[in-house]
Design a protein around this motif. Structure first.
Motif, PDB file in Angstrom:
ATOM      1  N   THR A 219       2.123   7.564   4.074  1.00 46.43           N
ATOM      2  CA  THR A 219       0.823   7.724   3.426  1.00 46.43           C
ATOM      3  C   THR A 219       0.979   8.152   1.973  1.00 46.43           C
ATOM      4  OG1 THR A 219      -0.183   8.339   5.548  1.00 46.43           O
ATOM      5  CG2 THR A 219      -1.393   8.931   3.554  1.00 46.43           C
ATOM      6  N   LEU A 220       1.887   9.087   1.726  1.00 46.94           N
ATOM      7  CA  LEU A 220       2.145   9.523   0.349  1.00 46.94           C
ATOM      8  C   LEU A 220       2.644   8.362  -0.504  1.00 46.94           C
ATOM      9  CD1 LEU A 220       2.444  11.737  -1.807  1.00 46.94           C
ATOM     10  CD2 LEU A 220       4.733  12.218  -0.867  1.00 46.94           C
ATOM     11  N   LEU A 221       3.572   7.590   0.030  1.00 45.33           N
ATOM     12  CA  LEU A 221       4.103   6.445  -0.706  1.00 45.33           C
ATOM     13  C   LEU A 221       3.025   5.389  -0.935  1.00 45.33           C
ATOM     14  CD1 LEU A 221       6.671   5.211  -1.943  1.00 45.33           C
ATOM     15  CD2 LEU A 221       7.148   4.182   0.295  1.00 45.33           C
ATOM     16  N   PHE A 222       2.144   5.203   0.039  1.00 42.72           N
ATOM     17  CA  PHE A 222       1.058   4.235  -0.104  1.00 42.72           C
ATOM     18  C   PHE A 222       0.117   4.659  -1.239  1.00 42.72           C
ATOM     19  CE2 PHE A 222      -2.811   1.928   0.910  1.00 42.72           C
ATOM     20  CZ  PHE A 222      -2.338   0.706   1.375  1.00 42.72           C
ATOM     21  N   GLY A 223      -0.211   5.952  -1.292  1.00 43.23           N
ATOM     22  CA  GLY A 223      -1.080   6.439  -2.365  1.00 43.23           C
ATOM     23  C   GLY A 223      -0.441   6.297  -3.741  1.00 43.23           C
ATOM     24  N   LEU A 224       0.850   6.639  -3.845  1.00 39.32           N
ATOM     25  CA  LEU A 224       1.539   6.547  -5.134  1.00 39.32           C
ATOM     26  C   LEU A 224       1.689   5.092  -5.581  1.00 39.32           C
ATOM     27  CD1 LEU A 224       4.342   9.246  -4.645  1.00 39.32           C
ATOM     28  CD2 LEU A 224       2.283   9.416  -6.071  1.00 39.32           C
TER      29      LEU A 224
ATOM     30  N   GLY B 210      -5.635   2.996   9.510  1.00 32.79           N
ATOM     31  CA  GLY B 210      -5.677   1.567   9.789  1.00 32.79           C
ATOM     32  C   GLY B 210      -6.721   0.853   8.956  1.00 32.79           C
ATOM     33  N   PHE B 211      -7.868   1.503   8.788  1.00 27.04           N
ATOM     34  CA  PHE B 211      -8.947   0.974   7.945  1.00 27.04           C
ATOM     35  C   PHE B 211      -8.447   0.756   6.520  1.00 27.04           C
ATOM     36  CE2 PHE B 211     -12.197   1.971   4.808  1.00 27.04           C
ATOM     37  CZ  PHE B 211     -13.282   1.187   5.202  1.00 27.04           C
ATOM     38  N   MET B 212      -7.711   1.733   5.980  1.00 27.80           N
ATOM     39  CA  MET B 212      -7.241   1.644   4.593  1.00 27.80           C
ATOM     40  C   MET B 212      -6.255   0.494   4.419  1.00 27.80           C
ATOM     41  SD  MET B 212      -5.541   4.605   2.173  1.00 27.80           S
ATOM     42  CE  MET B 212      -4.093   4.854   3.209  1.00 27.80           C
ATOM     43  N   VAL B 213      -5.337   0.317   5.365  1.00 27.10           N
ATOM     44  CA  VAL B 213      -4.346  -0.750   5.254  1.00 27.10           C
ATOM     45  C   VAL B 213      -5.026  -2.119   5.287  1.00 27.10           C
ATOM     46  CG1 VAL B 213      -2.392  -1.850   6.406  1.00 27.10           C
ATOM     47  CG2 VAL B 213      -2.464   0.640   6.190  1.00 27.10           C
ATOM     48  N   ILE B 214      -5.974  -2.317   6.216  1.00 24.68           N
ATOM     49  CA  ILE B 214      -6.672  -3.604   6.311  1.00 24.68           C
ATOM     50  C   ILE B 214      -7.572  -3.819   5.104  1.00 24.68           C
ATOM     51  CG2 ILE B 214      -8.312  -4.963   7.656  1.00 24.68           C
ATOM     52  CD1 ILE B 214      -5.563  -4.733   8.916  1.00 24.68           C
ATOM     53  N   LEU B 215      -8.279  -2.780   4.684  1.00 28.38           N
ATOM     54  CA  LEU B 215      -9.139  -2.878   3.501  1.00 28.38           C
ATOM     55  C   LEU B 215      -8.330  -3.342   2.295  1.00 28.38           C
ATOM     56  CD1 LEU B 215     -11.899  -2.203   2.056  1.00 28.38           C
ATOM     57  CD2 LEU B 215     -10.905   0.039   1.583  1.00 28.38           C
ATOM     58  N   ASP B 216      -7.162  -2.742   2.107  1.00 27.64           N
ATOM     59  CA  ASP B 216      -6.340  -3.084   0.948  1.00 27.64           C
ATOM     60  C   ASP B 216      -5.889  -4.536   0.992  1.00 27.64           C
ATOM     61  OD1 ASP B 216      -4.618  -2.021  -1.410  1.00 27.64           O
ATOM     62  OD2 ASP B 216      -3.196  -3.078  -0.137  1.00 27.64           O
TER      63      ASP B 216
ATOM     64  N   VAL C 202      -9.661  -1.696  -7.043  1.00 30.35           N
ATOM     65  CA  VAL C 202      -9.384  -2.050  -5.647  1.00 30.35           C
ATOM     66  C   VAL C 202      -8.120  -1.322  -5.172  1.00 30.35           C
ATOM     67  CG1 VAL C 202     -10.464  -4.317  -5.941  1.00 30.35           C
ATOM     68  CG2 VAL C 202      -7.982  -4.113  -6.119  1.00 30.35           C
ATOM     69  N   PHE C 203      -7.275  -0.894  -6.111  1.00 30.41           N
ATOM     70  CA  PHE C 203      -6.095  -0.098  -5.771  1.00 30.41           C
ATOM     71  C   PHE C 203      -6.365   1.398  -5.878  1.00 30.41           C
ATOM     72  CE2 PHE C 203      -4.359  -4.137  -7.530  1.00 30.41           C
ATOM     73  CZ  PHE C 203      -3.773  -4.612  -6.361  1.00 30.41           C
ATOM     74  N   PHE C 204      -7.078   1.804  -6.920  1.00 30.97           N
ATOM     75  CA  PHE C 204      -7.388   3.228  -7.082  1.00 30.97           C
ATOM     76  C   PHE C 204      -8.183   3.762  -5.899  1.00 30.97           C
ATOM     77  CE2 PHE C 204      -7.265   2.673 -11.969  1.00 30.97           C
ATOM     78  CZ  PHE C 204      -5.907   2.964 -11.986  1.00 30.97           C
ATOM     79  N   LEU C 205      -8.952   2.900  -5.245  1.00 34.97           N
ATOM     80  CA  LEU C 205      -9.766   3.307  -4.098  1.00 34.97           C
ATOM     81  C   LEU C 205      -8.921   3.923  -2.988  1.00 34.97           C
ATOM     82  CD1 LEU C 205     -12.741   3.131  -3.037  1.00 34.97           C
ATOM     83  CD2 LEU C 205     -12.092   0.975  -1.966  1.00 34.97           C
ATOM     84  N   ASN C 206      -7.664   3.496  -2.873  1.00 38.14           N
ATOM     85  CA  ASN C 206      -6.796   4.006  -1.803  1.00 38.14           C
ATOM     86  C   ASN C 206      -6.356   5.450  -2.028  1.00 38.14           C
ATOM     87  OD1 ASN C 206      -6.741   1.461  -0.541  1.00 38.14           O
ATOM     88  ND2 ASN C 206      -5.047   0.787  -1.834  1.00 38.14           N
ATOM     89  N   VAL C 207      -6.341   5.890  -3.279  1.00 40.61           N
ATOM     90  CA  VAL C 207      -5.745   7.186  -3.602  1.00 40.61           C
ATOM     91  C   VAL C 207      -6.484   8.356  -2.951  1.00 40.61           C
ATOM     92  CG1 VAL C 207      -5.073   8.743  -5.476  1.00 40.61           C
ATOM     93  CG2 VAL C 207      -4.741   6.265  -5.726  1.00 40.61           C
ATOM     94  N   PRO C 208      -7.821   8.487  -3.109  1.00 37.92           N
ATOM     95  CA  PRO C 208      -8.489   9.613  -2.450  1.00 37.92           C
ATOM     96  C   PRO C 208      -8.406   9.558  -0.931  1.00 37.92           C
ATOM     97  CG  PRO C 208     -10.100   8.129  -3.434  1.00 37.92           C
ATOM     98  CD  PRO C 208      -8.763   7.714  -3.947  1.00 37.92           C
ATOM     99  N   VAL C 209      -8.383   8.344  -0.363  1.00 35.38           N
ATOM    100  CA  VAL C 209      -8.250   8.229   1.091  1.00 35.38           C
ATOM    101  C   VAL C 209      -6.885   8.732   1.526  1.00 35.38           C
ATOM    102  CG1 VAL C 209      -8.340   6.662   3.056  1.00 35.38           C
ATOM    103  CG2 VAL C 209      -9.826   6.263   1.090  1.00 35.38           C
ATOM    104  N   ALA C 210      -5.837   8.371   0.783  1.00 35.57           N
ATOM    105  CA  ALA C 210      -4.492   8.853   1.111  1.00 35.57           C
ATOM    106  C   ALA C 210      -4.402  10.367   1.010  1.00 35.57           C
ATOM    107  CB  ALA C 210      -3.469   8.190   0.183  1.00 35.57           C
ATOM    108  N   LEU C 211      -5.027  10.947   0.001  1.00 31.67           N
ATOM    109  CA  LEU C 211      -5.025  12.409  -0.150  1.00 31.67           C
ATOM    110  C   LEU C 211      -5.734  13.078   1.029  1.00 31.67           C
ATOM    111  CD1 LEU C 211      -5.778  12.750  -3.975  1.00 31.67           C
ATOM    112  CD2 LEU C 211      -3.604  13.204  -2.808  1.00 31.67           C
TER     113      LEU C 211
ATOM    114  N   CYS D  40      -0.071   0.344  -8.817  1.00 29.63           N
ATOM    115  CA  CYS D  40      -0.718  -0.980  -8.873  1.00 29.63           C
ATOM    116  C   CYS D  40      -1.888  -0.961  -9.846  1.00 29.63           C
ATOM    117  CB  CYS D  40      -1.209  -1.383  -7.486  1.00 29.63           C
ATOM    118  SG  CYS D  40       0.073  -1.908  -6.333  1.00 29.63           S
ATOM    119  N   GLY D  41      -2.720   0.081  -9.760  1.00 28.07           N
ATOM    120  CA  GLY D  41      -3.887   0.153 -10.634  1.00 28.07           C
ATOM    121  C   GLY D  41      -3.526   0.296 -12.097  1.00 28.07           C
ATOM    122  N   PHE D  42      -2.411   0.989 -12.380  1.00 34.33           N
ATOM    123  CA  PHE D  42      -1.984   1.199 -13.766  1.00 34.33           C
ATOM    124  C   PHE D  42      -0.999   0.131 -14.245  1.00 34.33           C
ATOM    125  CE2 PHE D  42      -3.185   5.785 -13.082  1.00 34.33           C
ATOM    126  CZ  PHE D  42      -4.169   5.803 -14.065  1.00 34.33           C
ATOM    127  N   ALA D  43      -0.714  -0.884 -13.416  1.00 34.65           N
ATOM    128  CA  ALA D  43       0.275  -1.916 -13.771  1.00 34.65           C
ATOM    129  C   ALA D  43      -0.068  -2.552 -15.112  1.00 34.65           C
ATOM    130  CB  ALA D  43       0.337  -2.971 -12.680  1.00 34.65           C
TER     131      ALA D  43
END
Length: 492
Positions: free
Chosen positions: A92-97, A29-35, A177-186, A102-105
């Motif tokens: 969660t996997l889809l959110f990380g990918l 929940g923290f990750m979704v709101i943070l994003d 701001v997008f790459f930050l989500n990846v380690p959390v998703a992992l 987004c970061g590489f857009a």
């Protein structure tokens, strides 16, 4: 007759991992709101970096909101049918990918498309996480505490976004701001099989109600798009009126479909339950106030007072921090007195805070003109969010917990979109005069007043629809037992 998985059969025995599981769900929940919050701070840099056209940058937010708000009910129902842990991990996997994309857009179009995918994944993650929470904790004081911590994780996410969004964008670039989500998703993917047990509601023949899913998704998409575009197109424009009329027609069609199908997406019992409707309407109006106030105070603080995003973000931390305090105090009060007085009192604080903010002057200061209003608004927001969610989710059976969680999450998110659209339109209507800052301040004062009106409407709904709680509510009910009367009295 309904059969459940072995995990549901042993639901009467508290899961010894439940508090660690809650910590994992709160991180999600923290990750979704943070994003969602941190992207707002990075939007000017994103606009410059990808050469968005004037007005085009709004689609970085709108694409996410459309897919998120439009698919929440379907995401929650899929979790009920396919297995909540499995669907949570897939989301969660889809959110990380999608965050990685987004970061590489490399173009504006790629970023908007990736944000839409990110919204789809959030529409799966958020209601599923809340559904897992409902099926992990017994109804009553323990679940109320869990809901308060879940709500508080959103407050921490908003606080973290304010604290790190500016420095992250300035030092490393908007991509992070997008790459930050990846380690959390992992991390979530690694721990989910260990801490979460699988659960689903299975009927003899599994049905997905495609007609109901199609109509409610189309209705939500039409509603969200109408609200998001209303400040630009006009509330009485053919586009806005047509979309809202289509939404209403689709909603009526959805109710008729649900009444006739053998395996409805949303059981008619939920649609008829007074506390479910009342709790979600309270959450909708609370979301309108919260998002509307946050948008307006950010505009006033940065444009009129001239604060940088980083400085104003640090100042504004008082509101989410006090919201966390309010949510924990609110759950204790709900356990003792029921949701109605807590929701009403919370909205009274929200309205009082907005009323204080409505007096902001053109030459104001944070401590003298913003701090008192935010100090009242925060605890009211936290307490009412918990009370509204408890009212909307009390008595919900295990079979329908996913879709009920989806409705609750959708109510807050779509309410937030509605609130931002309302305050934007009101501020624009009342902005007039030759002195730019004075004209803007007049518009922001009117926008804060609109938040007062929304809070008052929420209080009226809480008083009329939530009703009095029964002393026995939440005691002795198993996680898999639907209550026949849901009249007793989550941000998603």
């Amino acid at each position: 007759m309904t059969a459940t998985t072995p995990s549901a059969a042993f639901a009467t025995a508290p899961d010894p991992r439940r508090w660690r599981a809650l910590a994992l769900l709160c991180v999600a929940g923290f990750m979704v709101i943070l994003d969602s919050q941190i992207v707002v701070l990075a939007l000017p840099s994103i606009t410059d970096g990808l050469d968005f056209s004037p007005g085009g940058a709004q689609w970085v937010m709108s694409a996410y909101l459309l897919s998120f708000g439009g698919l929440l009910l379907l995401g929650g129902r899929i979790a009920d049918l396919l297995g909540r842990r499995r669907v949570f991990m897939t989301g969660t996997l889809l959110f990380g990918l999608s965050s990685l994309l987004c970061g590489f857009a490399w173009t504006a179009g790629v970023l908007v498309a990736a944000r839409a995918i990110q919204g789809v994944s959030a529409a799966v993650m958020a209601p599923t996480a809340l559904s897992i929470l409902l099926n992990t904790f017994e109804e009553g004081s323990e679940r109320n505490k869990a809901l308060a911590l879940w709500s508080g994780s959103g407050g921490f996410g908003a606080t973290a976004a304010l604290l790190i969004g500016g420095p992250l964008t300035d030092v490393l670039g908007w991509e992070w701001v997008f790459f930050l989500n990846v380690p959390v998703a992992l991390l979530l993917l690694a721990l989910s099989p260990v801490l979460l047990r699988e659960s689903r509601a299975e009927a003899r023949t599994r049905s997905y109600d495609p007609a109901g899913a199609l109509t409610v998704t189309a209705a939500l998409l039409a509603c969200v798009y109408a609200v998001v575009e209303a400040p630009r197109a006009g509330w009485l424009s053919a586009q806005t009126v047509g979309l809202l009329a289509a939404c209403a027609a689709l909603a009526v069609l959805f109710v008729r479909i649900e009444a006739r199908t053998k395996a409805p997406l949303v059981p008619p019992r939920l649609l008829r339950a007074r506390s479910v409707g009342g709790g979600n309407l309270v959450v909708f109006l609370l979301g309108s106030c919260a998002f509307g106030m946050s948008y307006t105070v950010s505009q006033y603080g940065q444009i009129v007072l001239g604060h940088s995003p980083l400085r104003f973000g640090l100042y504004n931390v008082v509101m989410p921090v006090t919201a966390v305090i309010g949510s924990y105090a609110g759950q204790a009060l709900v356990t003792r007195f029921g949701p109605r007085p807590v929701a009403t009192g919370g909205l009274a604080l929200v309205g009082a805070g907005s009323l204080l903010l409505a007096g902001v002057p053109v030459d104001g200061g944070f401590v003298s003109d913003l701090f008192p209003g935010l100090l009242l608004f925060g605890p009211g927001l936290g307490a009412c969010a918990v009370a509204g969610s408890i009212a909307a989710l009390t008595g919900v059976g295990e079979r329908e917990s996913g879709v009920a969680s989806g409705i609750n999450t959708a109510a807050f998110q779509i309410g937030g979109a509605f609130g931002v659209a309302v305050v934007s339109s009101v501020a624009l209507s009342y902005t007039s005069g030759t002195n730019r800052l004075a004209a803007l301040t007049e518009g922001y004062q009117a926008a804060f007043t609109a938040c007062v009106i929304l809070a008052a409407a929420g209080m009226a709904v809480a008083l009329v629809l939530l009703g009095r709680s029964r002393k026995s509510a939440g005691r002795g009910q198993g996680r898999g037992t639907p209550s026949e009367a849901v009249a007793t009295p989550t941000t998603g």
